[in-house]
Design a protein around this motif. Sequence first.
Motif, mmCIF file in Angstrom:
data_model
loop_
_atom_site.group_PDB
_atom_site.id
_atom_site.type_symbol
_atom_site.label_atom_id
_atom_site.label_comp_id
_atom_site.label_asym_id
_atom_site.label_seq_id
_atom_site.Cartn_x
_atom_site.Cartn_y
_atom_site.Cartn_z
ATOM 1 N N GLU A 1 31.908 -17.733 28.115
ATOM 2 C CA GLU A 1 30.633 -17.273 27.874
ATOM 3 C C GLU A 1 30.121 -16.246 29.032
ATOM 4 N N GLU A 2 30.497 -16.299 30.109
ATOM 5 C CA GLU A 2 30.317 -15.434 31.151
ATOM 6 C C GLU A 2 30.723 -14.123 30.780
ATOM 7 N N ALA A 3 31.794 -14.091 30.049
ATOM 8 C CA ALA A 3 32.539 -12.644 30.060
ATOM 9 C C ALA A 3 31.834 -12.007 28.742
ATOM 10 N N MET A 4 31.064 -12.673 27.826
ATOM 11 C CA MET A 4 30.800 -11.770 26.729
ATOM 12 C C MET A 4 29.627 -10.927 27.132
ATOM 13 N N GLY A 5 29.522 -9.859 26.172
ATOM 14 C CA GLY A 5 28.594 -8.822 26.103
ATOM 15 C C GLY A 5 28.624 -8.018 27.507
ATOM 16 N N ASP A 6 27.775 -7.844 28.177
ATOM 17 C CA ASP A 6 28.009 -7.005 29.589
ATOM 18 C C ASP A 6 28.466 -8.013 30.670
ATOM 19 N N GLY A 7 28.676 -9.237 30.363
ATOM 20 C CA GLY A 7 28.980 -10.049 31.627
ATOM 21 C C GLY A 7 30.233 -9.823 32.297
ATOM 22 N N TRP A 8 31.107 -9.000 31.594
ATOM 23 C CA TRP A 8 32.644 -8.904 32.168
ATOM 24 C C TRP A 8 32.380 -8.020 33.185
ATOM 25 N N ILE A 9 31.214 -6.963 33.502
ATOM 26 C CA ILE A 9 31.182 -6.219 34.396
ATOM 27 C C ILE A 9 31.137 -6.880 35.864
ATOM 28 N N ASN A 10 30.381 -8.209 35.841
ATOM 29 C CA ASN A 10 30.073 -9.005 37.165
ATOM 30 C C ASN A 10 31.573 -9.092 37.815
ATOM 31 N N ALA A 11 32.662 -9.184 37.071
ATOM 32 C CA ALA A 11 34.106 -9.134 37.425
ATOM 33 C C ALA A 11 34.745 -7.930 38.154
ATOM 34 N N VAL A 12 34.072 -6.896 37.856
ATOM 35 C CA VAL A 12 34.655 -5.710 38.436
ATOM 36 C C VAL A 12 34.129 -5.373 40.119
ATOM 37 N N HIS A 13 35.131 -4.968 40.711
ATOM 38 C CA HIS A 13 34.608 -4.490 42.117
ATOM 39 C C HIS A 13 33.516 -3.830 42.253
ATOM 40 N N PRO A 14 32.790 -3.923 43.094
ATOM 41 C CA PRO A 14 31.158 -3.297 43.055
ATOM 42 C C PRO A 14 31.548 -1.763 43.272
ATOM 43 N N ASP A 15 32.886 -1.394 44.153
ATOM 44 C CA ASP A 15 32.984 0.198 44.394
ATOM 45 C C ASP A 15 33.635 0.715 43.179
#
Length: 202
Positions: free
Chosen positions: A59-73
């Motif tokens: 559920e966290e990965a759905m939509g645009d949620g996946w971007i939260n797993a990408v390194h901030p840089d």
Amino acid sequence: AFGRDITERKRAEEKLINNELRFRTLTENAPVGIFQTDITGKTTYVNETWLSFTGMTFEEAMGDGWINAVHPDDVSELQSNWYKKSGEGVVSMSEYRLVHKDGGIRWVSGNAVPLYNSNEMIAGYIGTIDDITERKLATEALRSSEKNMQYVLSGAAESFYVLDRDCRITLINKVAQYNLEKAWGKPVTVGVNILQLIPDEK
């Protein structure tokens, strides 16, 4: 005619459900992360490997949620690249870092291709992410080693040169007084004096 329409629609729905089940069965245990998006680039599916890379829930990965797993840089460039490519309906390829919820970081290579419906219109995208951490770290270590070698050689008081497996010059320090462009790639035979091979540029 009405009954036939309902029957055909039911068959189409069953076929769609069976295709979806087949797809999920095939992708669940794949050795690479797999994701699927809608036509706007919003995530609609990720497999177990993708989730294991990030520590996120489905559920966290759905939509645009996946971007939260990408390194901030890496977020800004990756988002820009992804939405530009998905908007153009072309293949997307990127290398970036994922941050697991436990703090671990891994480098991945991501690839996505358009999915087409029966009318040959883009219906979304399907892609993979492959763990390339070992290759990335090895490349960085090699670059660091080469920089350190160049630094040491540049400060050496004596002439030094480095040869590859084919006995070709790949590095010469400044003290050697050779023109690097003329020296690069020249073959060196065992027993041949390097001073005879490359003329002094003084």
